[in-house]
Design an enzyme around this catalytic site. Structure first.
Site, PDB file in Angstrom:
ATOM      1  N   TYR A 144       0.864  -1.185   0.000  1.00  0.00           N
ATOM      2  CA  TYR A 144       0.000   0.000   0.000  1.00  0.00           C
ATOM      3  C   TYR A 144       0.892   1.224   0.000  1.00  0.00           C
ATOM      4  O   TYR A 144       1.872   1.296   0.744  1.00  0.00           O
ATOM      5  CB  TYR A 144      -0.881  -0.009   1.248  1.00  0.00           C
ATOM      6  CG  TYR A 144      -1.771   1.208   1.397  1.00  0.00           C
ATOM      7  CD1 TYR A 144      -2.821   1.447   0.503  1.00  0.00           C
ATOM      8  CD2 TYR A 144      -1.581   2.120   2.444  1.00  0.00           C
ATOM      9  CE1 TYR A 144      -3.643   2.557   0.653  1.00  0.00           C
ATOM     10  CE2 TYR A 144      -2.406   3.226   2.595  1.00  0.00           C
ATOM     11  CZ  TYR A 144      -3.440   3.446   1.693  1.00  0.00           C
ATOM     12  OH  TYR A 144      -4.257   4.540   1.843  1.00  0.00           O
ATOM     13  N   ASP A 239       9.055   2.782  -0.331  1.00  0.00           N
ATOM     14  CA  ASP A 239       8.040   3.373   0.532  1.00  0.00           C
ATOM     15  C   ASP A 239       8.331   2.907   1.956  1.00  0.00           C
ATOM     16  O   ASP A 239       7.970   1.804   2.348  1.00  0.00           O
ATOM     17  CB  ASP A 239       6.642   2.945   0.087  1.00  0.00           C
ATOM     18  CG  ASP A 239       5.563   3.610   0.922  1.00  0.00           C
ATOM     19  OD1 ASP A 239       5.881   4.142   2.013  1.00  0.00           O
ATOM     20  OD2 ASP A 239       4.393   3.590   0.497  1.00  0.00           O
ATOM     21  N   LYS A 267       4.440   8.389   9.122  1.00  0.00           N
ATOM     22  CA  LYS A 267       4.248   7.699  10.407  1.00  0.00           C
ATOM     23  C   LYS A 267       5.302   8.143  11.447  1.00  0.00           C
ATOM     24  O   LYS A 267       5.245   9.276  11.883  1.00  0.00           O
ATOM     25  CB  LYS A 267       4.145   6.198  10.167  1.00  0.00           C
ATOM     26  CG  LYS A 267       2.901   5.931   9.269  1.00  0.00           C
ATOM     27  CD  LYS A 267       2.351   4.531   9.252  1.00  0.00           C
ATOM     28  CE  LYS A 267       0.986   4.545   8.553  1.00  0.00           C
ATOM     29  NZ  LYS A 267       0.928   3.804   7.299  1.00  0.00           N
TER      30      LYS A 267
HETATM   31  C1  LIG Z   1       0.273   4.371   5.948  1.00  0.00           C
HETATM   32  C2  LIG Z   1       0.999   4.169   4.668  1.00  0.00           C
HETATM   33  C3  LIG Z   1       0.918   5.095   3.607  1.00  0.00           C
HETATM   34  C4  LIG Z   1      -0.056   6.214   3.610  1.00  0.00           C
HETATM   35  O1  LIG Z   1       0.195   7.141   4.615  1.00  0.00           O
HETATM   36  P1  LIG Z   1      -1.020   8.088   5.097  1.00  0.00           P
HETATM   37  O2  LIG Z   1      -0.345   9.023   6.050  1.00  0.00           O
HETATM   38  O3  LIG Z   1      -2.028   7.190   5.724  1.00  0.00           O
HETATM   39  O4  LIG Z   1      -1.550   8.774   3.894  1.00  0.00           O
HETATM   40  C5  LIG Z   1       1.746   4.928   2.520  1.00  0.00           C
HETATM   41  N1  LIG Z   1       2.599   3.900   2.447  1.00  0.00           N
HETATM   42  C6  LIG Z   1       2.694   2.972   3.439  1.00  0.00           C
HETATM   43  C7  LIG Z   1       3.697   1.873   3.308  1.00  0.00           C
HETATM   44  C8  LIG Z   1       1.877   3.069   4.558  1.00  0.00           C
HETATM   45  O5  LIG Z   1       1.924   2.122   5.484  1.00  0.00           O
END
Ligand SMILES: *Cc1c(COP(=O)(O)O)cnc(C)c1O
Length: 424
Positions: A144, A239, A267
Protein backbone atom coordinates in the site's frame (compact mmCIF):
# COMPACT_ATOMS: atom_id res chain seq x y z
CA UNK A 1 -22.06 9.65 31.97
CA UNK A 2 -19.72 7.72 29.74
CA UNK A 3 -20.52 7.92 26.05
CA UNK A 4 -21.30 4.51 24.58
CA UNK A 5 -19.36 3.61 21.49
CA UNK A 6 -22.49 2.34 19.75
CA UNK A 7 -24.28 5.64 20.38
CA UNK A 8 -21.37 7.61 19.00
CA UNK A 9 -20.98 5.25 16.04
CA UNK A 10 -24.67 5.68 15.15
CA UNK A 11 -24.34 9.45 15.40
CA UNK A 12 -21.14 9.36 13.35
CA UNK A 13 -22.78 7.24 10.68
CA UNK A 14 -25.30 9.99 9.98
CA UNK A 15 -22.64 12.57 9.14
CA UNK A 16 -19.47 10.61 8.28
CA UNK A 17 -19.55 7.82 5.65
CA UNK A 18 -19.36 4.55 7.54
CA UNK A 19 -18.91 6.53 10.73
CA UNK A 20 -15.13 6.79 10.38
CA UNK A 21 -12.53 8.93 8.63
CA UNK A 22 -10.42 5.98 7.44
CA UNK A 23 -12.07 2.65 6.52
CA UNK A 24 -10.12 0.18 8.69
CA UNK A 25 -11.24 2.03 11.84
CA UNK A 26 -14.78 0.68 11.37
CA UNK A 27 -13.57 -2.86 12.28
CA UNK A 28 -15.39 -4.26 9.25
CA UNK A 29 -12.65 -6.86 8.71
CA UNK A 30 -13.24 -8.43 12.13
CA UNK A 31 -16.99 -8.38 11.83
CA UNK A 32 -19.91 -7.75 14.04
CA UNK A 33 -18.72 -5.27 16.62
CA UNK A 34 -18.97 -1.47 16.70
CA UNK A 35 -15.55 0.14 17.09
CA UNK A 36 -14.60 1.82 20.32
CA UNK A 37 -14.04 5.55 20.32
CA UNK A 38 -10.67 6.61 21.65
CA UNK A 39 -10.70 9.08 24.51
CA UNK A 40 -7.03 9.28 25.43
CA UNK A 41 -3.77 7.40 25.42
CA UNK A 42 -0.93 6.97 27.86
CA UNK A 43 2.23 5.01 27.06
CA UNK A 44 1.23 1.56 25.82
CA UNK A 45 -2.41 2.07 26.78
CA UNK A 46 -5.44 3.43 25.02
CA UNK A 47 -8.61 4.40 26.94
CA UNK A 48 -11.98 4.44 25.21
CA UNK A 49 -14.97 6.69 25.87
CA UNK A 50 -16.54 4.01 28.10
CA UNK A 51 -13.53 4.03 30.41
CA UNK A 52 -12.05 0.71 29.24
CA UNK A 53 -8.27 0.40 29.08
CA UNK A 54 -6.44 -1.56 26.37
CA UNK A 55 -2.85 -2.55 25.71
CA UNK A 56 -2.55 -0.87 22.32
CA UNK A 57 -0.66 -2.72 19.57
CA UNK A 58 -2.01 -0.48 16.81
CA UNK A 59 -0.28 2.69 18.02
CA UNK A 60 -2.14 4.85 15.50
CA UNK A 61 -0.92 2.39 12.80
CA UNK A 62 2.74 2.92 13.56
CA UNK A 63 3.69 6.50 14.36
CA UNK A 64 3.87 6.26 18.17
CA UNK A 65 7.27 4.66 18.68
CA UNK A 66 7.48 6.08 22.21
CA UNK A 67 3.85 5.35 23.02
CA UNK A 68 0.87 7.63 23.54
CA UNK A 69 1.14 11.16 24.93
CA UNK A 70 4.90 11.04 25.33
CA UNK A 71 5.56 13.89 27.81
CA UNK A 72 8.33 15.48 25.79
CA UNK A 73 6.26 15.45 22.59
CA UNK A 74 3.27 16.94 24.42
CA UNK A 75 5.41 19.70 25.87
CA UNK A 76 7.08 20.78 22.62
CA UNK A 77 3.77 20.73 20.75
CA UNK A 78 2.19 22.93 23.45
CA UNK A 79 5.12 25.34 23.29
CA UNK A 80 5.05 25.42 19.50
CA UNK A 81 1.30 26.07 19.46
CA UNK A 82 1.75 29.08 21.71
CA UNK A 83 4.01 30.59 19.03
CA UNK A 84 1.48 30.09 16.23
CA UNK A 85 0.09 26.99 14.57
CA UNK A 86 0.94 27.70 10.94
CA UNK A 87 2.73 30.38 8.95
CA UNK A 88 2.91 29.37 5.30
CA UNK A 89 6.44 30.76 5.41
CA UNK A 90 9.69 28.85 5.92
CA UNK A 91 10.71 28.12 9.51
CA UNK A 92 13.98 27.11 11.15
CA UNK A 93 12.63 23.78 12.40
CA UNK A 94 11.91 22.66 8.83
CA UNK A 95 15.59 23.03 8.03
CA UNK A 96 16.56 21.19 11.19
CA UNK A 97 14.15 18.36 10.44
CA UNK A 98 15.33 18.06 6.84
CA UNK A 99 18.91 17.86 8.15
CA UNK A 100 17.87 15.16 10.62
CA UNK A 101 16.19 13.09 7.87
CA UNK A 102 19.20 13.45 5.57
CA UNK A 103 21.46 12.37 8.41
CA UNK A 104 19.33 9.35 9.29
CA UNK A 105 18.30 7.83 5.97
CA UNK A 106 21.30 6.56 3.95
CA UNK A 107 20.08 7.42 0.43
CA UNK A 108 18.38 10.72 1.23
CA UNK A 109 20.38 13.80 0.21
CA UNK A 110 17.48 16.24 -0.03
CA UNK A 111 13.96 16.02 1.27
CA UNK A 112 10.59 17.72 1.00
CA UNK A 113 8.08 17.78 3.85
CA UNK A 114 4.39 17.10 3.23
CA UNK A 115 1.40 16.24 5.43
CA UNK A 116 0.55 12.57 4.78
CA UNK A 117 2.08 9.39 3.46
CA UNK A 118 -0.38 9.41 0.58
CA UNK A 119 0.81 12.85 -0.44
CA UNK A 120 4.45 11.84 -0.11
CA UNK A 121 4.09 8.69 -2.24
CA UNK A 122 2.01 10.48 -4.87
CA UNK A 123 4.56 13.30 -5.08
CA UNK A 124 7.53 10.93 -5.22
CA UNK A 125 5.97 9.15 -8.19
CA UNK A 126 5.25 12.42 -9.99
CA UNK A 127 8.87 13.38 -9.44
CA UNK A 128 10.11 10.00 -10.71
CA UNK A 129 7.95 10.44 -13.80
CA UNK A 130 9.07 14.03 -14.30
CA UNK A 131 12.72 13.12 -13.89
CA UNK A 132 12.67 10.12 -16.23
CA UNK A 133 10.09 11.63 -18.64
CA UNK A 134 8.33 8.26 -18.51
CA UNK A 135 4.86 7.31 -17.27
CA UNK A 136 4.77 3.70 -16.15
CA UNK A 137 5.36 2.48 -12.63
CA UNK A 138 5.68 -1.03 -11.25
CA UNK A 139 4.24 -1.90 -7.85
CA UNK A 140 3.57 -5.10 -5.95
CA UNK A 141 0.23 -6.62 -5.00
CA UNK A 142 -0.42 -6.20 -1.29
CA UNK A 143 1.85 -3.18 -0.92
CA UNK A 144 0.00 0.00 0.00
CA UNK A 145 1.32 3.40 -0.93
CA UNK A 146 -1.59 5.62 0.00
CA UNK A 147 -4.66 6.22 -2.09
CA UNK A 148 -3.45 8.24 -5.08
CA UNK A 149 -5.17 7.12 -8.31
CA UNK A 150 -2.25 5.39 -9.99
CA UNK A 151 -1.43 3.43 -6.84
CA UNK A 152 -4.92 1.99 -6.45
CA UNK A 153 -4.29 -0.53 -9.20
CA UNK A 154 -4.78 -4.27 -9.13
CA UNK A 155 -3.11 -6.83 -11.34
CA UNK A 156 -4.80 -7.45 -14.67
CA UNK A 157 -5.22 -11.04 -15.81
CA UNK A 158 -2.01 -12.78 -16.73
CA UNK A 159 1.56 -12.17 -15.76
CA UNK A 160 3.01 -8.66 -16.05
CA UNK A 161 -0.01 -6.98 -17.58
CA UNK A 162 -1.11 -3.39 -17.08
CA UNK A 163 -3.15 -2.66 -13.99
CA UNK A 164 -6.86 -2.18 -13.59
CA UNK A 165 -8.53 0.18 -11.08
CA UNK A 166 -8.92 -1.33 -7.61
CA UNK A 167 -11.56 1.27 -6.66
CA UNK A 168 -14.42 2.94 -8.47
CA UNK A 169 -13.38 6.48 -9.31
CA UNK A 170 -9.88 5.53 -10.39
CA UNK A 171 -9.61 6.22 -14.13
CA UNK A 172 -8.62 3.21 -16.21
CA UNK A 173 -5.84 5.34 -17.65
CA UNK A 174 -4.31 6.03 -14.25
CA UNK A 175 -4.34 2.36 -13.25
CA UNK A 176 -3.26 1.33 -16.75
CA UNK A 177 0.09 3.02 -16.25
CA UNK A 178 0.73 0.81 -13.23
CA UNK A 179 2.09 -2.71 -13.63
CA UNK A 180 1.34 -4.94 -10.64
CA UNK A 181 3.66 -7.81 -9.79
CA UNK A 182 3.86 -10.50 -7.11
CA UNK A 183 5.92 -9.49 -4.05
CA UNK A 184 9.17 -11.42 -3.63
CA UNK A 185 8.93 -12.76 -7.20
CA UNK A 186 12.05 -11.58 -9.00
CA UNK A 187 11.19 -13.42 -12.21
CA UNK A 188 7.81 -11.71 -12.51
CA UNK A 189 9.39 -8.30 -11.95
CA UNK A 190 12.08 -9.09 -14.52
CA UNK A 191 9.45 -10.13 -17.05
CA UNK A 192 7.53 -6.92 -16.45
CA UNK A 193 10.64 -4.79 -16.81
CA UNK A 194 11.51 -6.62 -20.00
CA UNK A 195 8.07 -5.82 -21.38
CA UNK A 196 7.70 -2.23 -20.14
CA UNK A 197 11.27 -1.20 -19.26
CA UNK A 198 11.56 1.48 -21.91
CA UNK A 199 8.58 3.33 -20.52
CA UNK A 200 9.23 2.55 -16.90
CA UNK A 201 9.68 5.54 -14.56
CA UNK A 202 9.92 3.68 -11.28
CA UNK A 203 9.57 0.54 -9.26
CA UNK A 204 7.88 1.35 -5.96
CA UNK A 205 7.99 -1.13 -3.11
CA UNK A 206 7.55 -1.49 0.64
CA UNK A 207 11.02 -2.86 1.44
CA UNK A 208 9.36 -4.83 4.26
CA UNK A 209 5.68 -5.18 3.43
CA UNK A 210 3.46 -4.07 6.29
CA UNK A 211 0.11 -3.71 4.57
CA UNK A 212 -0.58 -7.38 3.85
CA UNK A 213 0.59 -8.21 7.34
CA UNK A 214 4.34 -8.28 7.85
CA UNK A 215 6.08 -9.92 4.89
CA UNK A 216 9.87 -9.54 4.82
CA UNK A 217 11.76 -9.30 1.54
CA UNK A 218 13.37 -12.60 0.63
CA UNK A 219 17.17 -12.53 0.36
CA UNK A 220 18.10 -10.89 -2.94
CA UNK A 221 14.68 -9.42 -3.74
CA UNK A 222 15.51 -5.77 -3.01
CA UNK A 223 18.94 -6.15 -4.65
CA UNK A 224 17.26 -7.56 -7.77
CA UNK A 225 14.89 -4.59 -7.94
CA UNK A 226 17.88 -2.26 -7.68
CA UNK A 227 19.56 -4.05 -10.59
CA UNK A 228 16.38 -4.07 -12.70
CA UNK A 229 15.96 -0.32 -12.23
CA UNK A 230 19.58 0.37 -13.12
CA UNK A 231 19.32 -1.70 -16.28
CA UNK A 232 16.06 -0.03 -17.33
CA UNK A 233 16.97 3.53 -16.36
CA UNK A 234 14.06 3.61 -13.92
CA UNK A 235 14.13 4.93 -10.35
CA UNK A 236 13.83 2.66 -7.34
CA UNK A 237 11.40 4.09 -4.79
CA UNK A 238 11.27 2.61 -1.28
CA UNK A 239 8.04 3.37 0.53
CA UNK A 240 9.40 3.47 4.06
CA UNK A 241 6.33 5.08 5.60
CA UNK A 242 6.13 2.18 8.05
CA UNK A 243 9.71 0.88 8.03
CA UNK A 244 11.44 4.26 8.29
CA UNK A 245 12.78 4.77 11.83
CA UNK A 246 11.07 1.50 12.80
CA UNK A 247 13.16 -1.45 11.57
CA UNK A 248 16.28 0.73 12.01
CA UNK A 249 16.92 4.47 12.29
CA UNK A 250 17.75 4.54 8.58
CA UNK A 251 14.83 2.25 7.75
CA UNK A 252 14.88 -0.94 5.70
CA UNK A 253 17.51 0.52 3.38
CA UNK A 254 19.91 0.62 6.33
CA UNK A 255 18.87 -2.86 7.52
CA UNK A 256 19.24 -4.55 4.12
CA UNK A 257 21.93 -2.31 2.62
CA UNK A 258 20.07 -1.46 -0.59
CA UNK A 259 19.92 2.16 -1.74
CA UNK A 260 16.79 3.43 -3.45
CA UNK A 261 16.80 6.62 -5.54
CA UNK A 262 13.81 8.03 -3.68
CA UNK A 263 12.34 7.24 -0.27
CA UNK A 264 8.89 7.91 1.10
CA UNK A 265 8.62 8.59 4.84
CA UNK A 266 5.72 9.17 7.21
CA UNK A 267 4.25 7.70 10.41
CA UNK A 268 7.18 7.70 12.91
CA UNK A 269 8.93 10.42 10.87
CA UNK A 270 6.07 12.77 11.77
CA UNK A 271 6.39 12.19 15.50
CA UNK A 272 2.68 11.41 15.82
CA UNK A 273 1.50 14.52 14.00
CA UNK A 274 0.38 14.92 10.38
CA UNK A 275 3.77 15.08 8.69
CA UNK A 276 5.40 12.95 6.02
CA UNK A 277 8.25 13.42 3.59
CA UNK A 278 9.89 12.19 0.44
CA UNK A 279 13.53 12.52 -0.44
CA UNK A 280 16.48 11.01 -2.19
CA UNK A 281 19.17 11.77 -4.75
CA UNK A 282 19.88 15.50 -4.96
CA UNK A 283 19.86 15.51 -8.78
CA UNK A 284 16.36 14.02 -8.75
CA UNK A 285 15.02 16.19 -5.92
CA UNK A 286 16.33 19.31 -7.70
CA UNK A 287 13.71 18.71 -10.39
CA UNK A 288 11.03 19.78 -7.89
CA UNK A 289 9.53 23.27 -8.03
CA UNK A 290 10.75 25.90 -7.39
CA UNK A 291 14.27 24.66 -8.29
CA UNK A 292 12.90 22.50 -11.12
CA UNK A 293 9.77 22.07 -13.23
CA UNK A 294 7.94 19.26 -11.36
CA UNK A 295 5.10 20.86 -9.42
CA UNK A 296 4.39 20.06 -5.77
CA UNK A 297 3.12 22.28 -2.96
CA UNK A 298 1.27 22.35 0.38
CA UNK A 299 -0.32 25.04 2.58
CA UNK A 300 0.40 23.16 5.81
CA UNK A 301 3.63 21.47 4.66
CA UNK A 302 6.33 21.62 7.33
CA UNK A 303 3.74 22.58 9.92
CA UNK A 304 5.37 24.02 13.06
CA UNK A 305 3.59 21.71 15.53
CA UNK A 306 4.50 18.66 13.44
CA UNK A 307 8.15 19.64 12.98
CA UNK A 308 8.46 20.24 16.74
CA UNK A 309 7.13 16.75 17.52
CA UNK A 310 9.12 15.07 14.75
CA UNK A 311 12.38 16.65 15.89
CA UNK A 312 12.18 15.50 19.50
CA UNK A 313 11.18 11.99 18.43
CA UNK A 314 13.85 11.63 15.75
CA UNK A 315 16.59 13.02 17.99
CA UNK A 316 15.82 10.39 20.61
CA UNK A 317 16.00 7.74 17.88
CA UNK A 318 19.69 8.57 17.39
CA UNK A 319 20.32 6.41 20.45
CA UNK A 320 20.96 2.80 19.31
CA UNK A 321 19.70 1.60 22.70
CA UNK A 322 16.16 2.45 21.55
CA UNK A 323 16.42 -0.06 18.70
CA UNK A 324 17.95 -2.68 20.96
CA UNK A 325 14.99 -2.27 23.28
CA UNK A 326 12.47 -2.46 20.42
CA UNK A 327 14.17 -5.59 19.09
CA UNK A 328 14.08 -7.21 22.52
CA UNK A 329 10.41 -6.40 23.01
CA UNK A 330 9.60 -7.54 19.48
CA UNK A 331 11.46 -10.82 19.98
CA UNK A 332 9.65 -11.48 23.27
CA UNK A 333 6.29 -10.84 21.64
CA UNK A 334 7.16 -13.02 18.65
CA UNK A 335 8.39 -15.93 20.77
CA UNK A 336 5.40 -15.69 23.09
CA UNK A 337 2.82 -15.63 20.31
CA UNK A 338 4.55 -18.42 18.42
CA UNK A 339 4.57 -20.65 21.48
CA UNK A 340 0.98 -19.77 22.40
CA UNK A 341 -0.21 -20.69 18.91
CA UNK A 342 2.05 -23.71 18.46
CA UNK A 343 0.34 -26.74 17.00
CA UNK A 344 -2.26 -24.67 15.18
CA UNK A 345 -2.17 -23.45 11.61
CA UNK A 346 -0.55 -20.12 12.44
CA UNK A 347 2.77 -18.34 12.03
CA UNK A 348 4.38 -15.17 13.33
CA UNK A 349 6.40 -12.96 10.98
CA UNK A 350 8.40 -10.08 12.35
CA UNK A 351 11.05 -7.56 11.40
CA UNK A 352 12.18 -5.47 14.38
CA UNK A 353 9.25 -3.64 15.92
CA UNK A 354 6.58 -4.84 13.47
CA UNK A 355 4.95 -8.26 13.58
CA UNK A 356 1.92 -10.21 12.35
CA UNK A 357 0.32 -13.40 13.61
CA UNK A 358 -0.99 -15.03 10.43
CA UNK A 359 -3.71 -17.64 10.79
CA UNK A 360 -2.14 -20.04 8.30
CA UNK A 361 1.06 -22.05 7.98
CA UNK A 362 4.12 -20.01 7.11
CA UNK A 363 6.04 -18.68 5.47
CA UNK A 364 3.87 -15.96 3.95
CA UNK A 365 5.82 -14.44 1.07
CA UNK A 366 3.28 -12.47 -0.93
CA UNK A 367 -0.28 -11.18 -1.00
CA UNK A 368 -1.84 -14.35 -2.37
CA UNK A 369 -0.35 -16.35 0.48
CA UNK A 370 -1.40 -13.72 3.04
CA UNK A 371 -4.92 -13.70 1.60
CA UNK A 372 -5.18 -17.46 2.20
CA UNK A 373 -5.13 -16.81 5.97
CA UNK A 374 -8.19 -17.75 8.00
CA UNK A 375 -9.63 -14.29 8.63
CA UNK A 376 -12.51 -15.68 10.70
CA UNK A 377 -10.01 -17.12 13.15
CA UNK A 378 -8.15 -13.81 13.12
CA UNK A 379 -11.40 -12.03 13.98
CA UNK A 380 -11.91 -14.48 16.83
CA UNK A 381 -8.43 -13.67 18.17
CA UNK A 382 -9.12 -9.92 17.87
CA UNK A 383 -12.38 -10.21 19.84
CA UNK A 384 -10.92 -12.56 22.44
CA UNK A 385 -8.07 -10.14 23.13
CA UNK A 386 -10.29 -7.07 23.08
CA UNK A 387 -12.50 -8.57 25.78
CA UNK A 388 -9.32 -9.01 27.87
CA UNK A 389 -8.10 -5.45 27.41
CA UNK A 390 -5.73 -5.99 24.49
CA UNK A 391 -6.23 -4.14 21.21
CA UNK A 392 -4.55 -5.66 18.15
CA UNK A 393 -5.06 -4.52 14.56
CA UNK A 394 -8.68 -5.02 13.48
CA UNK A 395 -7.54 -6.86 10.33
CA UNK A 396 -5.32 -9.83 9.52
CA UNK A 397 -3.52 -7.73 6.92
CA UNK A 398 -1.92 -5.26 9.30
CA UNK A 399 0.96 -5.26 11.75
CA UNK A 400 1.32 -5.12 15.51
CA UNK A 401 3.51 -2.14 16.29
CA UNK A 402 5.88 -2.37 19.23
CA UNK A 403 6.82 0.85 21.03
CA UNK A 404 9.28 1.54 23.83
CA UNK A 405 6.25 1.86 26.11
CA UNK A 406 5.45 -1.84 25.68
CA UNK A 407 7.08 -3.64 28.60
CA UNK A 408 7.11 -7.25 29.70
CA UNK A 409 3.76 -6.85 31.49
CA UNK A 410 1.97 -5.74 28.31
CA UNK A 411 3.66 -8.38 26.16
CA UNK A 412 3.00 -11.17 28.63
CA UNK A 413 -0.65 -10.17 29.05
CA UNK A 414 -1.06 -10.36 25.27
CA UNK A 415 0.66 -13.73 25.06
CA UNK A 416 -1.34 -15.10 28.00
CA UNK A 417 -4.66 -14.09 26.45
CA UNK A 418 -3.56 -15.68 23.18
CA UNK A 419 -2.55 -18.91 24.91
CA UNK A 420 -5.97 -19.04 26.55
CA UNK A 421 -7.66 -18.85 23.16
CA UNK A 422 -5.49 -21.52 21.56
CA UNK A 423 -5.76 -23.65 24.70
CA UNK A 424 -1.96 -24.06 24.66
C1 LIG B 1 0.27 4.37 5.95
C2 LIG B 1 1.00 4.17 4.67
C3 LIG B 1 0.92 5.09 3.61
C4 LIG B 1 -0.06 6.21 3.61
O1 LIG B 1 0.20 7.14 4.62
P1 LIG B 1 -1.02 8.09 5.10
O2 LIG B 1 -0.34 9.02 6.05
O3 LIG B 1 -2.03 7.19 5.72
O4 LIG B 1 -1.55 8.77 3.89
C5 LIG B 1 1.75 4.93 2.52
N1 LIG B 1 2.60 3.90 2.45
C6 LIG B 1 2.69 2.97 3.44
C7 LIG B 1 3.70 1.87 3.31
C8 LIG B 1 1.88 3.07 4.56
O5 LIG B 1 1.92 2.12 5.48
Amino acid sequence: MALTASGLFRRAGRVIPGGVNSPVRAWGAVGGEDPFFAARGEGAYLFDTEGNRYVDWVMSWGPLVFGHADPEVVEVVQDAAADGTTFGAPTEREVELAEELVDAVPSVEMVRLVSSGTEAAMSALRLARGFTRRDRVLKFAGCYHGHADGLLAAAGSGLATLGIPSSPGVPAGAAGDTVVCVYNDVDAAATAVERYGEGLAAIVVEPVAGNMGVVPPEPGFLEALRALCDAAGALLVFDEVITGFRVARGGAQELYGVRPDLSVLGKIAGGGLPLAAFGGRADVMDELAPSGPVYQAGTLSGNPLATAAALVVLKRLRDPAVYERLEEAGARLEAGLREAAAGDAACVQRVGAMATLFFREGPVRNFEEAAASDTDRYAGWFRHLLARGVYVAPSQFEALFVSTAHGEAEIDATVEATRELFGG
